[in-house]
Write a protein that holds these residues in place. Structure first.
Motif, mmCIF file in Angstrom:
data_model
loop_
_atom_site.group_PDB
_atom_site.id
_atom_site.type_symbol
_atom_site.label_atom_id
_atom_site.label_comp_id
_atom_site.label_asym_id
_atom_site.label_seq_id
_atom_site.Cartn_x
_atom_site.Cartn_y
_atom_site.Cartn_z
ATOM 1 N N GLY A 1 0.788 -1.218 0.000
ATOM 2 C CA GLY A 1 0.000 0.000 0.000
ATOM 3 C C GLY A 1 0.823 1.272 0.000
ATOM 4 N N SER A 2 2.149 1.167 0.196
ATOM 5 C CA SER A 2 2.980 2.365 0.182
ATOM 6 C C SER A 2 3.304 2.744 -1.256
ATOM 7 C CB SER A 2 4.271 2.144 0.977
ATOM 8 O OG SER A 2 5.049 1.119 0.399
ATOM 9 N N LEU A 3 3.525 4.033 -1.474
ATOM 10 C CA LEU A 3 3.739 4.549 -2.825
ATOM 11 C C LEU A 3 5.220 4.776 -3.069
ATOM 12 C CD1 LEU A 3 2.050 5.536 -5.296
ATOM 13 C CD2 LEU A 3 2.259 7.836 -4.352
ATOM 14 N N VAL A 4 5.787 4.054 -4.050
ATOM 15 C CA VAL A 4 7.179 4.268 -4.443
ATOM 16 C C VAL A 4 7.214 4.488 -5.942
ATOM 17 C CG1 VAL A 4 8.224 2.948 -2.573
ATOM 18 C CG2 VAL A 4 7.564 1.776 -4.670
ATOM 19 N N GLY A 5 8.089 5.397 -6.374
ATOM 20 C CA GLY A 5 8.159 5.722 -7.787
ATOM 21 C C GLY A 5 7.838 7.192 -8.002
ATOM 22 N N THR A 6 7.667 7.556 -9.267
ATOM 23 C CA THR A 6 7.335 8.930 -9.635
ATOM 24 C C THR A 6 5.901 8.944 -10.155
ATOM 25 O OG1 THR A 6 9.654 9.301 -10.230
ATOM 26 C CG2 THR A 6 8.033 10.895 -11.045
ATOM 27 N N PRO A 7 4.968 9.528 -9.404
ATOM 28 C CA PRO A 7 3.538 9.424 -9.727
ATOM 29 C C PRO A 7 3.173 9.723 -11.178
ATOM 30 C CG PRO A 7 3.815 10.435 -7.584
ATOM 31 C CD PRO A 7 5.198 10.282 -8.160
ATOM 32 N N THR A 8 3.816 10.709 -11.795
ATOM 33 C CA THR A 8 3.477 11.088 -13.166
ATOM 34 C C THR A 8 3.628 9.927 -14.146
ATOM 35 O OG1 THR A 8 4.283 13.317 -12.686
ATOM 36 C CG2 THR A 8 3.952 12.766 -15.003
ATOM 37 N N TYR A 9 4.549 9.014 -13.860
ATOM 38 C CA TYR A 9 4.850 7.922 -14.795
ATOM 39 C C TYR A 9 4.376 6.553 -14.298
ATOM 40 C CZ TYR A 9 7.752 11.522 -16.853
ATOM 41 O OH TYR A 9 8.180 12.695 -17.434
ATOM 42 N N MET A 10 3.686 6.526 -13.179
ATOM 43 C CA MET A 10 3.284 5.255 -12.586
ATOM 44 C C MET A 10 1.996 4.711 -13.193
ATOM 45 S SD MET A 10 4.246 6.183 -8.638
ATOM 46 C CE MET A 10 3.290 4.868 -7.936
ATOM 47 N N SER A 11 1.943 3.398 -13.327
ATOM 48 C CA SER A 11 0.730 2.739 -13.800
ATOM 49 C C SER A 11 -0.332 2.804 -12.701
ATOM 50 C CB SER A 11 1.028 1.273 -14.129
ATOM 51 O OG SER A 11 1.379 0.566 -12.946
ATOM 52 N N PRO A 12 -1.613 2.677 -13.059
ATOM 53 C CA PRO A 12 -2.673 2.717 -12.036
ATOM 54 C C PRO A 12 -2.471 1.678 -10.937
ATOM 55 C CG PRO A 12 -3.626 2.953 -14.214
ATOM 56 C CD PRO A 12 -2.176 2.623 -14.422
ATOM 57 N N GLU A 13 -2.054 0.465 -11.314
ATOM 58 C CA GLU A 13 -1.878 -0.575 -10.299
ATOM 59 C C GLU A 13 -0.728 -0.260 -9.348
ATOM 60 O OE1 GLU A 13 -0.079 -2.307 -14.197
ATOM 61 O OE2 GLU A 13 -1.677 -0.933 -13.577
ATOM 62 N N GLN A 14 0.299 0.445 -9.863
ATOM 63 C CA GLN A 14 1.401 0.842 -8.982
ATOM 64 C C GLN A 14 0.951 1.946 -8.032
ATOM 65 O OE1 GLN A 14 5.056 1.687 -11.038
ATOM 66 N NE2 GLN A 14 6.130 2.344 -9.189
ATOM 67 N N VAL A 15 0.145 2.867 -8.538
ATOM 68 C CA VAL A 15 -0.387 3.942 -7.697
ATOM 69 C C VAL A 15 -1.205 3.371 -6.542
ATOM 70 C CG1 VAL A 15 -1.995 5.886 -7.619
ATOM 71 C CG2 VAL A 15 -0.405 5.663 -9.533
ATOM 72 N N TYR A 16 -1.970 2.316 -6.830
ATOM 73 C CA TYR A 16 -2.824 1.715 -5.807
ATOM 74 C C TYR A 16 -2.078 0.733 -4.906
ATOM 75 C CZ TYR A 16 -6.939 3.792 -7.986
ATOM 76 O OH TYR A 16 -7.866 4.683 -8.472
ATOM 77 N N GLY A 17 -0.764 0.589 -5.129
ATOM 78 C CA GLY A 17 0.030 -0.258 -4.253
ATOM 79 C C GLY A 17 -0.181 -1.739 -4.461
#
Length: 200
Positions: free
Chosen positions: A166-182
Motif C-alpha cells: 500500500g505504500s507509494l514508491v516511484g514517480t507518480p506522473t509515470y506510474m501505472s494505475p496498479e502501482q499507484v494503488y500499491g
C-alpha cells in the motif's frame, strides 16, 4: 561537504543528488578512468531498509548485464556508508534533451528499442524497475541510451519485500494505475505503461 576520496576513488565533483543517494564524478587510479560513485547519505546509514535497497540495486544491475543498462564496476562501504561505482554517463539524460524540445521520430524509435530490450531482459529475470522516467534514461558519449537507477526495483521471485503493502514508491506522473494503488502483484506491464508515458 564533498569528500576528497571514497575508498580508492578520487572525488572530482558532485553531479547528482536525490532522495536516497548522492552521485559523484570520480577518478579510479587503478584503472585510470573516470567513473560515477553513488553513495547512500549519512542520514540513512543506520536505516536497514535503505541499506538493503542500495545493496539490492548493485546486485540487480550486476545480474542483468545488458548493453542498455548502466553497468556497475564496484560496490563497497566507506566508514559505514555503502557506495556503488558505475560507468560515468557523460551525455546527459532524456530529461535534459526533452527540455530543449521534442526529439525526432527516428531518434525516439532508437531510444525505445534500446530501453525495450533492457526491460525485456529485466522482466525475464523477474525484475520490475518501477521508476521509469526521462531522468533515469542516460546517454553515453556516442548518444546511446541506457536505463539507470534500479534503487526501487521489485523482484517478483523474492518473498522479501522491502516496500510495505500500500505504500507509494516511484514517480507518480509515470506510474501505472496498479502501482499507484500499491498492487503487490506488479509485473512488467507496469514498466511498459511508464515507457508509454515517456513516449507520449
Amino acid at each position: 561537504m564533498i569528500p576528497e576520496k571514497i575508498d580508492r576513488y578520487e572525488i572530482k565533483q558532485e553531479i547528482g543528488r536525490g532522495g536516497m543517494a548522492t552521485v559523484f564524478e570520480a577518478y579510479d587510479p587503478r584503472f585510470e578512468r573516470t567513473v560515477a560513485v553513488k553513495m547512500l547519505p549519512r542520514e540513512f546509514m543506520h536505516e536497514a531498509e535503505f541499506r538493503a535497497r542500495f545493496t539490492r540495486e548493485a546486485r540487480t544491475i550486476a545480474t542483468l548485464e545488458h548493453p542498455a543498462i548502466v553497468p556497475v564496476y564496484d560496490f563497497g562501504e566507506e566508514n559505514g556508508q555503502p557506495y556503488l561505482v558505475m560507468r560515468l554517463m557523460t551525455g546527459g539524460s532524456l530529461s535534459d534533451r526533452l527540455a530543449d524540445g521534442p526529439i525526432s521520430i527516428d531518434e525516439t524509435a532508437v531510444i525505445l528499442k534500446r530501453l525495450g530490450s533492457a526491460l525485456d531482459r529485466a522482466h525475464k529475470q523477474g525484475i520490475i524497475h518501477r521508476d521509469l522516467k526521462p531522468a533515469n534514461v542516460l546517454f553515453d558519449d556516442y548518444g546511446d541510451a541506457f536505463l539507470a537507477d534500479f534503487g526501487i526495483v521489485h523482484d517478483t521471485s523474492s518473498t522479501n519485500a522491502l516496500t510495505a503493502s500500500g505504500s507509494l514508491v516511484g514517480t507518480p506522473t509515470y506510474m501505472s494505475p496498479e502501482q499507484v494503488y500499491g498492487d503487490k502483484q506488479l509485473d512488467g506491464r507496469s514498466d511498459i505503461y511508464a515507457l508509454g508515458v515517456i513516449l507520449f
